[in-house]
Structures are given as C-alpha cells and as structure tokens.
Design a protein around this motif. Sequence first.
Motif, PDB file in Angstrom:
ATOM      1  N   ALA A   1      52.332  47.035  11.490  1.00 40.48           N
ATOM      2  CA  ALA A   1      52.861  46.717  10.120  1.00 40.48           C
ATOM      3  C   ALA A   1      53.960  45.816  10.367  1.00 40.48           C
ATOM      4  CB  ALA A   1      53.483  48.058   9.654  1.00 40.48           C
ATOM      5  N   GLU A   2      53.584  44.608  10.341  1.00 42.96           N
ATOM      6  CA  GLU A   2      54.391  43.353  10.541  1.00 42.96           C
ATOM      7  C   GLU A   2      54.004  42.225   9.478  1.00 42.96           C
ATOM      8  OE1 GLU A   2      53.759  42.067  14.253  1.00 42.96           O
ATOM      9  OE2 GLU A   2      51.477  41.881  14.358  1.00 42.96           O
ATOM     10  N   ALA A   3      55.134  41.594   9.245  1.00 45.93           N
ATOM     11  CA  ALA A   3      54.968  40.195   8.371  1.00 45.93           C
ATOM     12  C   ALA A   3      54.264  39.239   9.199  1.00 45.93           C
ATOM     13  CB  ALA A   3      56.179  39.870   7.707  1.00 45.93           C
ATOM     14  N   LEU A   4      53.451  38.328   8.550  1.00 45.86           N
ATOM     15  CA  LEU A   4      52.739  37.369   9.369  1.00 45.86           C
ATOM     16  C   LEU A   4      53.742  36.030   9.266  1.00 45.86           C
ATOM     17  CD1 LEU A   4      50.420  39.125   9.003  1.00 45.86           C
ATOM     18  CD2 LEU A   4      49.044  37.057   8.595  1.00 45.86           C
TER      19      LEU A   4
ATOM     20  N   LEU B   1      45.447  31.750  10.121  1.00 50.67           N
ATOM     21  CA  LEU B   1      44.278  32.239   9.053  1.00 50.67           C
ATOM     22  C   LEU B   1      43.539  33.306   9.433  1.00 50.67           C
ATOM     23  CD1 LEU B   1      42.688  31.662   6.244  1.00 50.67           C
ATOM     24  CD2 LEU B   1      41.157  29.751   7.872  1.00 50.67           C
ATOM     25  N   GLY B   2      43.041  33.328  10.880  1.00 49.59           N
ATOM     26  CA  GLY B   2      42.436  34.527  11.581  1.00 49.59           C
ATOM     27  C   GLY B   2      43.313  35.760  11.375  1.00 49.59           C
ATOM     28  N   TRP B   3      44.443  35.502  11.741  1.00 43.99           N
ATOM     29  CA  TRP B   3      45.296  36.882  11.668  1.00 43.99           C
ATOM     30  C   TRP B   3      45.475  37.422  10.340  1.00 43.99           C
ATOM     31  CZ3 TRP B   3      50.835  36.518  14.038  1.00 43.99           C
ATOM     32  CH2 TRP B   3      51.446  37.715  14.333  1.00 43.99           C
ATOM     33  N   ARG B   4      45.675  36.667   9.557  1.00 45.83           N
ATOM     34  CA  ARG B   4      45.581  37.102   8.030  1.00 45.83           C
ATOM     35  C   ARG B   4      44.325  37.782   7.634  1.00 45.83           C
ATOM     36  NH1 ARG B   4      46.629  32.765   5.767  1.00 45.83           N
ATOM     37  NH2 ARG B   4      48.847  32.907   6.373  1.00 45.83           N
TER      38      ARG B   4
END
Length: 455
Positions: A259-262, A375-378
């Motif tokens: 649970a972390e902000a990108l 983009l891939g992480w999101r």
Amino acid sequence: MLGGHGHRSGPHAGRGPAQLSLPQTIALGLENNLTTLLATERATEARALRQQVRSFLLPNLSGTAYQQNRTLNLVAQGLAPSGSQDMAAGGAGGGTGGGTVGGMAAAPTIPSFVGPFNTFDARLNFSQALLNLAAMREYKSSAAAVRVADLTAELAREQVATFVSLAYLTAQRGALEVRAARADLALAEALRQLAQKQRDVGVANGIDVVRAAARASQQRLRLVQAEANAEQNRLDLERAVGLPQGSVTVLTDTLAARAEALPTVEGALAPAQAARLDARIAEQTIEQRALDRRSRAAARYLVISAAGDYGQSAVTPFKDDRATRTYGVTLSVPVFDGGYTQGRVNAAASQQRQAELTLGNTRGQVEQDVRTALLGWRLAAEQVRAVDEQFDLANRELALATQRFRAGVADNLEVLQAQASLANARALQVQALAQYGAARLNFAAATGTAQSFRL
C-alpha cells in the motif's frame, strides 16, 4: 537486461544457506556472478594501463655492468697501418716497431690487429622527462579511462542485481503457483469426496462422481507441472547467484502488494538521470575522449628530457679503475610525420563526437525507461486490486454452489464451474503479484537503484 551466470556451482546439493532473502541473493550474485567479476578485472586492467603511462613521467634508473675480452681488426674499421706505403717503396723498416728511413727515425706503425685486451664497465643510468605534454595528457586520459572502467563495473553490478532479483521473483512466483495448485487440488478432492458421499445417500448420481474425479485428476497433473516449473526456476536462481545446484534453501521474501503511493514522473526523472550509471558512463567517456584527443595533438610539441650515467671504467674490476660520467639534455621537435599525428587526432575527435551522440541517446532512454516503468507499475497495482476482488467473488460463488449441491437441489456442474473460476482467479492473483514485483523491480532498474531493491 543483461544476465550472467554465477561462476561457482558445487556438484552436491544441500550446501547452500538454510534461508535466503532477496538482499542476500543480490549480495551473492554480486560476489559470484561472472559479469561482475569480469567488469572488476577490466577496471583493474585500466589501472595497470594508467600505471604504465605514468612511468613515462617518472625517473627511470637502470644499472649495467660488463666484463669483456676483445680483439679488433683495425683495417675493418678503416684504419690502415701507417707507414705501410713508405715501407713498400723503401723496403726498410717493417714489422710493428719504429725504424730509420734515410737516416731519420720513422714514425711508429699502427698494427692492423689489436688484442686480446680486457675491458670492464659498471654504471648507473638515469633518464627523466623534463617536458612531455603528450605523456602528461595521455596520463590524464588514462586516469579518465579508469573512472569509466569503475563506472562500468558498477553498472555491471546494477545489471546483475536486476538479473538475480528477477530470478528470485520468478522462483517465488513458481512457489506461489505450486501453493495455488495444491489449494485447487484440495478443493477438487473435497468435491470428489462430497460427490461420493452424496451418491451413497442417493442425492447424487454416478456422473457427479465421475466429474469430480476427473477434476481432481486434472488438478493433480497441474500440481506436477507447477512443481516441475518451480524446480526449474530454483535451479536458474541457484545458477545465477552461484549456489550449488539443488540446494535446500528456503526463500524468505515473498511476493506481496504494497500500500504505497506511486512516484510521479517529474519526481523520478531528475534522480534517475543523476543515478543511472549508463548516463554517467557516457558523460565520463566524453571527457576521456576529449583528453585523448588533446594528448594525441600534443605529439606535435617539443619534448625535453635529461639523461646521464655514472660508473667505474677499468681493465678488470678494481684494476686501473676510474670514475666516469655522462650527462646532458635532449630536445626533440617533430617536423613531419606524413600526417600520422593528424590522423590520430581526427580519429579521437570522431570518437568524442560519437560519445556525445551516445550521451544524448542515453538520456532519452533513461526518460523512456522511467515513464515505461511507472506505467507498468501503475497497471500492475490496478491488476492486483482487480484480481483480489475477482478472487473474493469466486470464493463466494464456490461456497454457494457447494451449498446447493450438498442440499441436493443441483448437480455438481455448478461446483465444478465455480472451482474453475476460483482456480483461474487464483492463477491471475499469482500472475498479478509477480507482475507487480517485476514492475517495481523495473522501476528500480530504470532509476539506477536495483542493488537496493527490496520486496
């Protein structure tokens, strides 16, 4: 990504560590992987070359000593014996001694053959460059080449850290797939037992039992395949980090969503441009090429050097010995070399322009890597949330279908379909977690922080 293999791999199983975390895996990979070892040796080689170039700027001392016994043919040296023509004309004198010619003393004759005689010499020779701009600039260029080699070695460490981290993630994905296959097999076995029980009490018929048994058989095959795939992934990981093949090692870090902000693109780009080693290598290469060009151009300048020697000259050691010495300064000025120096300067200038073009391309690649990784992480984070919801719904569907079959109001087709949906959701969950971990790893690699990557 650049891969590689560990250079140590024992033939016997069970000799690896009992537990292995991701930081330990990265440390082992950096220690044992062939890519890092070769890069370190290339940096050592660059330092040795720098040391060789530096020797041109430092004093050089050498000692020589010899004892000789010689004979000489003076005629071969262009020295004809004096008086030979007079003796031929007058027929007097001769031999090698003096004589009288016309009542006057004749000059001593020079023999045509001299020796044997002894000569001994022992001395210390010294030379020192007083002014050599080409050597000075070449030394600076070699020092810049060492910095490039060090950065290249560090880049190899980053690439190996990325490679072994991915191998660790793949091995953990295999373990999760085995766990999922076992859970699906347990559900299939439970359904088979329930179908048999329902048939025994007359609620279900034989087709329900056959369907449940077929489902259990399919899940057993899937479990075998998952176990084989997981074992292969473990072997790949052990090979990558240099562990003995077949080590009984427990991987302690598991795949999980955070649970972390990108990070934002703007916040990640500047640190990535500063930290990415390929960009720093390109920058340093430009400096090294410029110094190389200047050192080649300096070959046109004069060179001033000093040289001297001091020692003992004698017939034999300690017999008629006398101290002798020589010292002086040499000035060398190149005049014409057929365009050789200019050709070397032009080649170095072209190499410098190539390095500048490479830097521009590398900076553009860094930005693309960061944007693609984010983009891939999101996308991976959204997939994790979606499949978690799908997994919960599939669980609820299975519970309801099982209740209907147990109550005898429906056959087990609904249960089989619900189990298939749950198995699919479970597989998607494993896939999403693996993609999430890989996306975070890609971001670490894009920002030059793969060595500090953690699950």
